[in-house]
Design a protein around this motif. Structure first.
Motif: not given
Length: 307
Positions: A159, A174, A296
């Motif tokens: 990330y 997220k 991701l």
């Protein structure tokens, strides 16, 4: 020569009419989801096979042999892609020379011809070999559950690097997902610390995780806006580079006493062939998911990989 150029231009135009596999189309997301599920199942099976190999005397503990064999198996994509180009592709492509095919790839993907792609494939082969080698080494000191969980939870690394290099947006949902996955890994590590795992194994698995995250993001940045055809070609070149160049690590490891150089016994060889076959499918699923979606997405999906 003019006819050949016209045919090449026609092929390029035809290929560009196909949808971009790097887009966020729902159909591609669904395909990527099934690829991740298949990858999870097969990697758990392969992890069990590798763990067994590392704990049996018949294997002589040869982690580099296992990983080198798995990556060299990618060379099988070359005859598959040649079959595709020569049998299933349009007639114009069948008439192309090797030089014209190289120019075709350069014009289509803007990543260079066959030579440039081969050099890039060698670089990515090294980047991919390091975390996988560390993963197998970590199995000596830790249980499969903790090793595979830590290794496949490179979410934080992925990330952060995605935000820096891929322009990934920072979103609250997220960030929460990343934090929860990392907390889950820590809790799992604490719970399994006394069940066949050691701090050394967790440390090696963590290093493998960082290297794996770097590989994922680097490959995604390199392979933006490519097709499934490119995935097959590039995986084949990675296998060829691994087979032709990285074998030099065997005598180096043998001279330093890190790993014995030689063929495994019959039983271990049969298991090694099965590991290579499964790894071939896993690598295609992994690379295909990276091309279709994002690092991701792949990293979060891999958190399901807790045997």
């Amino acid at each position: 020569m003019g006819d050949s150029n016209d045919e090449s231009a026609h092929l390029l135009a035809h290929d560009r009419e196909q949808p971009d596999v790097g887009s966020n189309h729902k159909g591609y997301d669904l395909v990527a989801f099934f690829l991740v599920i298949l990858q999870v199942v097969l990697m758990v099976v392969n992890g069990e096979l590798m763990k067994t190999s590392q704990s049996e005397k018949t294997s002589d503990e040869r982690p580099f042999l296992i990983i080198w064999s798995c990556h060299s198996g990618l060379v099988l994509f070359i005859p598959v892609m040649l079959f595709y180009f020569r049998v299933m592709a349009s007639p114009g492509l069948k008439k192309m020379t090797l030089s014209e095919i190289s120019n075709f790839l350069d014009d289509e993907y803007q990543l260079g011809g066959l030579f440039e792609l081969s050099v890039s494939a060698l670089g990515f082969s090294v980047m991919y070999l390091i975390p996988n080698y560390l993963f197998v080494v970590a199995l000596r000191f830790s249980s499969l559950t903790i090793t595979q969980s830590v290794y496949n939870c490179a979410t934080l690394v992925v990330y952060v690097l995605s935000v820096i290099f891929l322009g990934e947006h920072v979103r609250a949902l997220k960030v929460l997902a990343v934090v929860l996955s990392m907390v889950g890994v820590l809790l799992l590590g604490i719970a399994t610390m006394h069940s066949g795992s050691s701090f050394r194994g967790i440390l090696i698995a963590t290093l493998a995780t960082v290297c794996y995250g770097i590989y994922q993001v680097s490959f995604k940045k390199y392979s933006k806006n490519v097709s499934a055809t490119f995935v097959g070609v590039f995986l084949g070149l990675m296998g060829l580079a691994n087979l032709m160049v990285l074998w030099v690590c065997f005598p180096l490891l043998s001279m330093t006493g890190v790993e014995q150089f030689g063929l495994p016994p019959t039983l271990a060889f049969e298991r090694l062939c099965l590991i290579v076959f499964i790894a071939l499918i896993v690598n295609f699923c992994l690379t295909g998911t990276l091309v279709l979606t994002s690092p991701l997405f792949l990293s979060m999906g891999a958190t399901l990989m807790i045997p």
